[in-house]
Design a protein around this motif. Structure first.
Motif, PDB file in Angstrom:
ATOM      1  N   ALA A  54       0.838  -1.208   0.000  1.00  0.00           N
ATOM      2  CA  ALA A  54       0.000   0.000   0.000  1.00  0.00           C
ATOM      3  C   ALA A  54       0.874   1.260   0.000  1.00  0.00           C
ATOM      4  CB  ALA A  54      -0.933   0.004   1.202  1.00  0.00           C
ATOM      5  N   ALA A  55       1.956   1.255   0.762  1.00  0.00           N
ATOM      6  CA  ALA A  55       2.866   2.414   0.791  1.00  0.00           C
ATOM      7  C   ALA A  55       3.546   2.595  -0.572  1.00  0.00           C
ATOM      8  CB  ALA A  55       3.907   2.245   1.892  1.00  0.00           C
ATOM      9  N   TYR A  56       3.941   1.494  -1.208  1.00  0.00           N
ATOM     10  CA  TYR A  56       4.566   1.542  -2.539  1.00  0.00           C
ATOM     11  C   TYR A  56       3.601   2.142  -3.563  1.00  0.00           C
ATOM     12  CZ  TYR A  56       6.604  -0.388  -6.886  1.00  0.00           C
ATOM     13  OH  TYR A  56       7.121  -0.550  -8.151  1.00  0.00           O
ATOM     14  N   ARG A  57       2.364   1.651  -3.554  1.00  0.00           N
ATOM     15  CA  ARG A  57       1.350   2.190  -4.466  1.00  0.00           C
ATOM     16  C   ARG A  57       1.110   3.680  -4.190  1.00  0.00           C
ATOM     17  NH1 ARG A  57      -2.381  -0.683  -7.191  1.00  0.00           N
ATOM     18  NH2 ARG A  57      -3.997   0.753  -6.511  1.00  0.00           N
ATOM     19  N   ALA A  58       1.022   4.044  -2.911  1.00  0.00           N
ATOM     20  CA  ALA A  58       0.775   5.440  -2.542  1.00  0.00           C
ATOM     21  C   ALA A  58       1.937   6.331  -2.973  1.00  0.00           C
ATOM     22  CB  ALA A  58       0.536   5.553  -1.042  1.00  0.00           C
ATOM     23  N   MET A  59       3.163   5.801  -2.919  1.00  0.00           N
ATOM     24  CA  MET A  59       4.318   6.566  -3.387  1.00  0.00           C
ATOM     25  C   MET A  59       4.133   6.937  -4.857  1.00  0.00           C
ATOM     26  SD  MET A  59       8.247   5.430  -4.145  1.00  0.00           S
ATOM     27  CE  MET A  59       7.633   4.518  -5.568  1.00  0.00           C
ATOM     28  N   TRP A  60       3.613   5.994  -5.659  1.00  0.00           N
ATOM     29  CA  TRP A  60       3.389   6.268  -7.080  1.00  0.00           C
ATOM     30  C   TRP A  60       2.324   7.335  -7.277  1.00  0.00           C
ATOM     31  CZ3 TRP A  60       6.809   5.507 -10.399  1.00  0.00           C
ATOM     32  CH2 TRP A  60       7.675   4.434 -10.307  1.00  0.00           C
ATOM     33  N   VAL A  61       1.282   7.299  -6.476  1.00  0.00           N
ATOM     34  CA  VAL A  61       0.243   8.329  -6.572  1.00  0.00           C
ATOM     35  C   VAL A  61       0.852   9.695  -6.224  1.00  0.00           C
ATOM     36  CG1 VAL A  61      -1.945   9.152  -5.613  1.00  0.00           C
ATOM     37  CG2 VAL A  61      -1.640   6.724  -6.145  1.00  0.00           C
ATOM     38  N   ASP A  62       1.661   9.742  -5.168  1.00  0.00           N
ATOM     39  CA  ASP A  62       2.323  10.992  -4.771  1.00  0.00           C
ATOM     40  C   ASP A  62       3.245  11.496  -5.882  1.00  0.00           C
ATOM     41  OD1 ASP A  62       1.076  10.570  -2.305  1.00  0.00           O
ATOM     42  OD2 ASP A  62       2.900   9.858  -1.330  1.00  0.00           O
ATOM     43  N   ALA A  63       4.031  10.586  -6.453  1.00  0.00           N
ATOM     44  CA  ALA A  63       4.948  10.964  -7.532  1.00  0.00           C
ATOM     45  C   ALA A  63       4.180  11.444  -8.754  1.00  0.00           C
ATOM     46  CB  ALA A  63       5.853   9.790  -7.888  1.00  0.00           C
ATOM     47  N   ALA A  64       3.047  10.796  -9.035  1.00  0.00           N
ATOM     48  CA  ALA A  64       2.221  11.208 -10.173  1.00  0.00           C
ATOM     49  C   ALA A  64       1.719  12.631  -9.972  1.00  0.00           C
ATOM     50  CB  ALA A  64       1.046  10.248 -10.339  1.00  0.00           C
ATOM     51  N   GLU A  65       1.262  12.914  -8.782  1.00  0.00           N
ATOM     52  CA  GLU A  65       0.765  14.257  -8.485  1.00  0.00           C
ATOM     53  C   GLU A  65       1.883  15.286  -8.663  1.00  0.00           C
ATOM     54  OE1 GLU A  65      -1.819  17.211  -7.716  1.00  0.00           O
ATOM     55  OE2 GLU A  65      -2.385  15.113  -7.898  1.00  0.00           O
ATOM     56  N   ALA A  66       3.050  15.008  -8.133  1.00  0.00           N
ATOM     57  CA  ALA A  66       4.184  15.930  -8.249  1.00  0.00           C
ATOM     58  C   ALA A  66       4.647  16.077  -9.698  1.00  0.00           C
ATOM     59  CB  ALA A  66       5.341  15.467  -7.371  1.00  0.00           C
ATOM     60  N   SER A  67       4.566  14.997 -10.479  1.00  0.00           N
ATOM     61  CA  SER A  67       5.050  15.043 -11.861  1.00  0.00           C
ATOM     62  C   SER A  67       4.158  15.878 -12.772  1.00  0.00           C
ATOM     63  CB  SER A  67       5.198  13.629 -12.420  1.00  0.00           C
ATOM     64  OG  SER A  67       3.948  13.049 -12.696  1.00  0.00           O
ATOM     65  N   ARG A  68       2.920  16.134 -12.346  1.00  0.00           N
ATOM     66  CA  ARG A  68       2.034  16.986 -13.154  1.00  0.00           C
ATOM     67  C   ARG A  68       2.622  18.379 -13.303  1.00  0.00           C
ATOM     68  NH1 ARG A  68      -3.016  17.361 -10.176  1.00  0.00           N
ATOM     69  NH2 ARG A  68      -3.660  18.674 -11.895  1.00  0.00           N
ATOM     70  N   THR A  69       3.418  18.811 -12.311  1.00  0.00           N
ATOM     71  CA  THR A  69       4.072  20.131 -12.357  1.00  0.00           C
ATOM     72  C   THR A  69       5.582  20.002 -12.236  1.00  0.00           C
ATOM     73  OG1 THR A  69       3.774  20.392  -9.971  1.00  0.00           O
ATOM     74  CG2 THR A  69       2.060  21.338 -11.407  1.00  0.00           C
ATOM     75  N   SER A  70       6.092  18.793 -12.164  1.00  0.00           N
ATOM     76  CA  SER A  70       7.523  18.520 -11.967  1.00  0.00           C
ATOM     77  C   SER A  70       8.053  19.276 -10.746  1.00  0.00           C
ATOM     78  CB  SER A  70       8.330  18.869 -13.227  1.00  0.00           C
ATOM     79  OG  SER A  70       7.894  18.087 -14.305  1.00  0.00           O
ATOM     80  N   ASP A  71       7.322  19.161  -9.654  1.00  0.00           N
ATOM     81  CA  ASP A  71       7.630  19.891  -8.428  1.00  0.00           C
ATOM     82  C   ASP A  71       8.413  19.016  -7.456  1.00  0.00           C
ATOM     83  OD1 ASP A  71       7.703  21.427  -6.137  1.00  0.00           O
ATOM     84  OD2 ASP A  71       5.530  21.657  -5.972  1.00  0.00           O
ATOM     85  N   ALA A  72       9.726  19.249  -7.370  1.00  0.00           N
ATOM     86  CA  ALA A  72      10.590  18.470  -6.483  1.00  0.00           C
ATOM     87  C   ALA A  72      10.273  18.716  -5.010  1.00  0.00           C
ATOM     88  CB  ALA A  72      12.051  18.801  -6.754  1.00  0.00           C
ATOM     89  N   LYS A  73       9.614  19.814  -4.702  1.00  0.00           N
ATOM     90  CA  LYS A  73       9.269  20.132  -3.311  1.00  0.00           C
ATOM     91  C   LYS A  73       7.783  19.920  -3.035  1.00  0.00           C
ATOM     92  CE  LYS A  73      13.107  23.259  -2.838  1.00  0.00           C
ATOM     93  NZ  LYS A  73      13.586  24.593  -2.563  1.00  0.00           N
ATOM     94  N   HIS A  74       7.128  19.160  -3.899  1.00  0.00           N
ATOM     95  CA  HIS A  74       5.699  18.895  -3.712  1.00  0.00           C
ATOM     96  C   HIS A  74       5.485  18.287  -2.326  1.00  0.00           C
ATOM     97  CE1 HIS A  74       1.689  17.298  -4.279  1.00  0.00           C
ATOM     98  NE2 HIS A  74       1.582  18.082  -5.340  1.00  0.00           N
ATOM     99  N   PRO A  75       4.506  18.788  -1.579  1.00  0.00           N
ATOM    100  CA  PRO A  75       4.318  18.326  -0.201  1.00  0.00           C
ATOM    101  C   PRO A  75       3.950  16.853  -0.052  1.00  0.00           C
ATOM    102  CG  PRO A  75       2.530  19.797  -0.863  1.00  0.00           C
ATOM    103  CD  PRO A  75       3.561  19.838  -1.950  1.00  0.00           C
ATOM    104  N   GLN A  76       3.479  16.199  -1.106  1.00  0.00           N
ATOM    105  CA  GLN A  76       3.126  14.785  -1.006  1.00  0.00           C
ATOM    106  C   GLN A  76       4.313  13.851  -1.223  1.00  0.00           C
ATOM    107  OE1 GLN A  76      -0.925  15.414  -3.302  1.00  0.00           O
ATOM    108  NE2 GLN A  76      -0.597  13.254  -2.890  1.00  0.00           N
ATOM    109  N   LEU A  77       5.406  14.344  -1.805  1.00  0.00           N
ATOM    110  CA  LEU A  77       6.508  13.447  -2.146  1.00  0.00           C
ATOM    111  C   LEU A  77       7.057  12.688  -0.945  1.00  0.00           C
ATOM    112  CD1 LEU A  77       8.712  15.119  -4.901  1.00  0.00           C
ATOM    113  CD2 LEU A  77       7.322  13.058  -5.056  1.00  0.00           C
ATOM    114  N   ASP A  78       7.070  13.305   0.223  1.00  0.00           N
ATOM    115  CA  ASP A  78       7.614  12.608   1.382  1.00  0.00           C
ATOM    116  C   ASP A  78       6.547  11.898   2.218  1.00  0.00           C
ATOM    117  OD1 ASP A  78       6.435  14.780   2.640  1.00  0.00           O
ATOM    118  OD2 ASP A  78       8.261  15.436   3.653  1.00  0.00           O
TER     119      ASP A  78
END
Length: 177
Positions: A54-78
């Motif tokens: 579940a954490a692995y899958r959630a990491m992908w969702v977080d990365a997907a959200e950040a990749s929409r704007t290519s935001d390295a400091k996106h609050p969901q990445l961590d």
């Protein structure tokens, strides 16, 4: 070259089940769910393994959200990544941003449990990135073909929270479905 492939995979993570811009990650399995790495039927994943997946899958969702704007400091990445895995995701976002690229599309994941301990689970995956599209400023799309990428992840529990702590990516075509 390898970093470019890593960027390409993460850039392709933003997609929507209801909207083209909402993140989407599909599919999951475990070596203890259905057929494992050896192709043998086995027991369902344990609670520990389910939490790690579940954490692995959630990491992908977080990365997907950040990749929409290519935001390295996106609050969901961590939220579901730490250590080396978080550093890799941030590096990928920074490289994409420098290239003026964002993403849309989605990936399919189907991780298998390779090794499981009480506070750490190792996963192996063949991430299907065939449905992602990298987009540059102005709406132009790179003609990058999606591919399958071998992924290895270590998911660790700390303070009651599961996060991906290590993440390795192979090059395009490094695995098959």
């Amino acid at each position: 070259m390898a970093m470019a492939m890593l960027v390409a995979v993460v850039l392709g993570l933003g997609a929507g089940a209801c909207s083209e811009n909402a993140p989407r990650v599909e599919g999951v399995s475990s070596s203890k769910e259905g057929k494992g790495a050896a192709g043998k039927a086995s027991d369902p994943p344990s609670g520990t393994e389910q939490a790690a997946i579940a954490a692995y899958r959630a990491m992908w969702v977080d990365a997907a959200e950040a990749s929409r704007t290519s935001d390295a400091k996106h609050p969901q990445l961590d939220d579901h990544a730490q250590g080396d895995a978080l550093g890799l995701l941030r590096d990928m976002m920074e490289e994409a941003k420098a290239d003026g690229a964002t993403s849309r599309g989605g990936v399919r994941v189907a991780p298998s449990v390779v090794k499981s301990q009480s506070a750490e689970v190792e996963l192996l995956d063949c991430v299907d990135g065939t449905q992602w599209k990298q987009v540059k400023a102005g709406g132009s799309s790179d003609a990058l073909e999606g591919a399958h990428y071998r992924a290895e992840a270590t998911v660790a529990q700390g303070a009651g929270v599961w996060k991906v702590s290590k993440l390795y990516w192979g090059e395009a075509g490094s695995c098959t479905e």
